[in-house]
Scaffold this motif. Sequence first.
Motif, PDB file in Angstrom:
ATOM      1  N   VAL A 132      12.604 112.886 116.523  1.00 24.98           N
ATOM      2  CA  VAL A 132      12.437 111.558 115.912  1.00 24.98           C
ATOM      3  C   VAL A 132      13.619 111.296 114.981  1.00 24.98           C
ATOM      4  O   VAL A 132      14.318 112.227 114.570  1.00 24.98           O
ATOM      5  CB  VAL A 132      11.113 111.465 115.111  1.00 24.98           C
ATOM      6  CG1 VAL A 132       9.913 111.570 116.038  1.00 24.98           C
ATOM      7  CG2 VAL A 132      11.066 112.526 114.025  1.00 24.98           C
ATOM      8  N   PRO A 133      13.868 110.046 114.630  1.00 28.85           N
ATOM      9  CA  PRO A 133      14.963 109.754 113.700  1.00 28.85           C
ATOM     10  C   PRO A 133      14.756 110.417 112.341  1.00 28.85           C
ATOM     11  O   PRO A 133      13.635 110.481 111.825  1.00 28.85           O
ATOM     12  CB  PRO A 133      14.914 108.224 113.580  1.00 28.85           C
ATOM     13  CG  PRO A 133      14.294 107.774 114.857  1.00 28.85           C
ATOM     14  CD  PRO A 133      13.272 108.819 115.188  1.00 28.85           C
ATOM     15  N   GLY A 134      15.857 110.914 111.773  1.00 28.09           N
ATOM     16  CA  GLY A 134      15.860 111.456 110.425  1.00 28.09           C
ATOM     17  C   GLY A 134      16.822 110.635 109.591  1.00 28.09           C
ATOM     18  O   GLY A 134      16.594 109.452 109.355  1.00 28.09           O
ATOM     19  N   LEU A 135      17.924 111.243 109.189  1.00 28.60           N
ATOM     20  CA  LEU A 135      18.954 110.491 108.482  1.00 28.60           C
ATOM     21  C   LEU A 135      19.805 109.661 109.433  1.00 28.60           C
ATOM     22  O   LEU A 135      20.632 108.863 108.993  1.00 28.60           O
ATOM     23  CB  LEU A 135      19.827 111.441 107.665  1.00 28.60           C
ATOM     24  CG  LEU A 135      19.131 112.078 106.457  1.00 28.60           C
ATOM     25  CD1 LEU A 135      20.067 113.052 105.753  1.00 28.60           C
ATOM     26  CD2 LEU A 135      18.643 111.016 105.483  1.00 28.60           C
ATOM     27  N   ARG A 164      21.227 106.172 108.499  1.00 29.19           N
ATOM     28  CA  ARG A 164      20.259 105.386 107.735  1.00 29.19           C
ATOM     29  C   ARG A 164      20.923 104.845 106.466  1.00 29.19           C
ATOM     30  O   ARG A 164      21.594 105.593 105.752  1.00 29.19           O
ATOM     31  CB  ARG A 164      19.050 106.252 107.381  1.00 29.19           C
ATOM     32  CG  ARG A 164      17.843 105.485 106.907  1.00 29.19           C
ATOM     33  CD  ARG A 164      16.653 106.412 106.732  1.00 29.19           C
ATOM     34  NE  ARG A 164      16.226 107.016 107.984  1.00 29.19           N
ATOM     35  CZ  ARG A 164      15.428 106.429 108.872  1.00 29.19           C
ATOM     36  NH1 ARG A 164      14.981 105.203 108.626  1.00 29.19           N
ATOM     37  NH2 ARG A 164      15.077 107.048 109.988  1.00 29.19           N
ATOM     38  N   LYS A 165      20.705 103.575 106.197  1.00 31.22           N
ATOM     39  CA  LYS A 165      21.286 102.940 105.017  1.00 31.22           C
ATOM     40  C   LYS A 165      20.298 102.970 103.840  1.00 31.22           C
ATOM     41  O   LYS A 165      19.114 103.191 104.015  1.00 31.22           O
ATOM     42  CB  LYS A 165      21.690 101.505 105.340  1.00 31.22           C
ATOM     43  CG  LYS A 165      22.792 101.415 106.404  1.00 31.22           C
ATOM     44  CD  LYS A 165      23.152  99.981 106.727  1.00 31.22           C
ATOM     45  CE  LYS A 165      24.260  99.925 107.785  1.00 31.22           C
ATOM     46  NZ  LYS A 165      24.614  98.533 108.153  1.00 31.22           N
ATOM     47  N   GLY A 216      19.106 117.099  97.653  1.00 26.15           N
ATOM     48  CA  GLY A 216      19.019 116.541  98.989  1.00 26.15           C
ATOM     49  C   GLY A 216      18.466 115.140  98.991  1.00 26.15           C
ATOM     50  O   GLY A 216      18.265 114.513  97.945  1.00 26.15           O
ATOM     51  N   THR A 217      18.206 114.653 100.199  1.00 27.77           N
ATOM     52  CA  THR A 217      17.611 113.322 100.373  1.00 27.77           C
ATOM     53  C   THR A 217      16.118 113.426 100.665  1.00 27.77           C
ATOM     54  O   THR A 217      15.471 112.410 100.896  1.00 27.77           O
ATOM     55  CB  THR A 217      18.283 112.594 101.542  1.00 27.77           C
ATOM     56  OG1 THR A 217      18.114 113.384 102.736  1.00 27.77           O
ATOM     57  CG2 THR A 217      19.761 112.361 101.276  1.00 27.77           C
ATOM     58  N   TYR A 277      12.340 108.750  97.254  1.00 30.19           N
ATOM     59  CA  TYR A 277      12.465 109.129  98.655  1.00 30.19           C
ATOM     60  C   TYR A 277      12.367 107.904  99.555  1.00 30.19           C
ATOM     61  O   TYR A 277      11.495 107.045  99.380  1.00 30.19           O
ATOM     62  CB  TYR A 277      11.372 110.135  99.015  1.00 30.19           C
ATOM     63  CG  TYR A 277      11.425 110.594 100.451  1.00 30.19           C
ATOM     64  CD1 TYR A 277      12.590 111.121 100.999  1.00 30.19           C
ATOM     65  CD2 TYR A 277      10.298 110.490 101.270  1.00 30.19           C
ATOM     66  CE1 TYR A 277      12.639 111.533 102.315  1.00 30.19           C
ATOM     67  CE2 TYR A 277      10.335 110.923 102.592  1.00 30.19           C
ATOM     68  CZ  TYR A 277      11.512 111.435 103.116  1.00 30.19           C
ATOM     69  OH  TYR A 277      11.559 111.849 104.423  1.00 30.19           O
ATOM     70  N   TRP A 278      13.255 107.829 100.538  1.00 33.34           N
ATOM     71  CA  TRP A 278      13.344 106.665 101.404  1.00 33.34           C
ATOM     72  C   TRP A 278      12.194 106.563 102.406  1.00 33.34           C
ATOM     73  O   TRP A 278      11.855 105.474 102.882  1.00 33.34           O
ATOM     74  CB  TRP A 278      14.658 106.685 102.185  1.00 33.34           C
ATOM     75  CG  TRP A 278      14.798 107.890 103.084  1.00 33.34           C
ATOM     76  CD1 TRP A 278      15.396 109.087 102.775  1.00 33.34           C
ATOM     77  CD2 TRP A 278      14.313 108.028 104.425  1.00 33.34           C
ATOM     78  NE1 TRP A 278      15.305 109.960 103.835  1.00 33.34           N
ATOM     79  CE2 TRP A 278      14.647 109.333 104.870  1.00 33.34           C
ATOM     80  CE3 TRP A 278      13.623 107.192 105.305  1.00 33.34           C
ATOM     81  CZ2 TRP A 278      14.317 109.813 106.132  1.00 33.34           C
ATOM     82  CZ3 TRP A 278      13.283 107.671 106.579  1.00 33.34           C
ATOM     83  CH2 TRP A 278      13.647 108.970 106.976  1.00 33.34           C
TER      84      TRP A 278
END
Length: 522
Positions: A64-67, A84-85, A183-184, A206-207
Amino acid sequence: MPFALAATALLAISSIASAQTVRIANQGDALSLDPHSLNESLQLSIDGNAYEPLVDLDKKLNVVPGLATAWKQTSPTVWRFDLRKNVKFYDGTPFTADDVVFTMGRVAGDGSDMKAYVNDFKEVRKIDSHTIEIETKTPLAILPQILTQVMIMSKKWCEDNNATRPVDRRKGVENTASFKTNGTGPFHVRERQPNVRTVFVRNPNYWGKVEGNVQEVIFTPIASPATRVAALLSGQVDVMEPVPVQDIARVNNNAATRVLTGPELRTIFLGMDQKRDELQFSNVKGKNPFKDKRVRQAFFQAIDIEGIKKTVMRDAARPTALMIGPGINGWSEAQDKRLPYDVETAKKLMAEAGYPNGFEVAMNCPNDRYVNDAQICQAVAANLARINVKINLQAETKGTYFPKILRRDTSFYMLGWTPSTYDAHNPLNALMRCPDDKTGAGQFNLGSYCNARLDELTVKIGAEADKTARDAMIREAFKIHTDDVGHLPLHQQALAWGVNKKVELTQRADNYMPFKWITVRK
């Protein structure tokens, strides 16, 4: 962990627990908070709560999508990733393409234990602030799966904190990334006391989505199985693993706890030094018995794997003939047939190889990494004594064990491996390919087994998109390795997590435990 230290840690975690705190105990600790310093699933699982990859995995191990929000192949050897923005590292620094390019260089550089993931990369280049391209040396159809284990770090933070190179576990080198995170990810390390406890707190900026309600995680290593079980049963910890196989019924019979069990994708195996002309840590002088296939086969056939399954693992293991098990793409039931346990045949093979009276050799094993690891090695040593092989067993904590074997300072060793891409290419590339320290190929082939045809097939398997052709090549590669007796695969162990019934979490077959999926009910 000594009992007094364990008691102190348990007192500390019980005194600060709250409704949205989860207390987790494991038999060992992450050896570093640097996500590129050790390719070990426990460390990657822990660090993965603070750091994230471009491509992630969901609860069912689907990509799946991460960063990265999207990716596509623009040519047979080029992949483009849209980043990812509006994502920031914990210190507020924006996440951009510069961080990805920096991270890939860091992973490929000196001290990295993750080189095998990028050894087929030719170039990583920035297209714009939120777009990058990865060009590979040859077509690499499973690149997105490979990237699920490469966690992105902040270029600026690493430069500011003298952490541009990974922590090198082989040399005992440390830097800021050993003890701090930036980290993110959904959690950040507030407190780090190696081998005592690590405290994570929720990242308020956190995004992504956090399904669970946990605001704080207290992770405590407790080496003693009895102490770990007692802590769960008494309510001092909420989650612990692994549950010793002999204590599963006890934990299930306790009113407040349960055991989550399931198959694990990890294969436990033994490796042998097949490179040195004279075997180290042995009484054999002037030659190396492990270079002789007959000796390797004798060792294989002298191991009573069903006895180990029954007496050591209490049936919580699946004996295997391959370096992968069910659930890994490329596994073949038809190929997963072990040579029979046969002491007399093993003795004949030893005699034919010139060792009728056996020989002596040291065996390196961890005692706090895999399920009943030291006991397995003790059983193997007892089995090999039947063919007059004297094993000098050296079982030790993984903190000293891993640096030793990763330097290839070993003659005979235990290792466990979960293919992080859930594909046969991963162990072929990392465990069975001829070692190349410059590229990272065969980085964990610690006994230096080598077969040129297997290497050729591994490269082709990485490039082949047609499943039928690819599976045929995987079967050929594994047949070569099996015929060579390149390693001694033992079994796939079973997962057993002890959990307080007020806790809800997800048990993945890779034994990772993302904190963002944990909920504690009052």
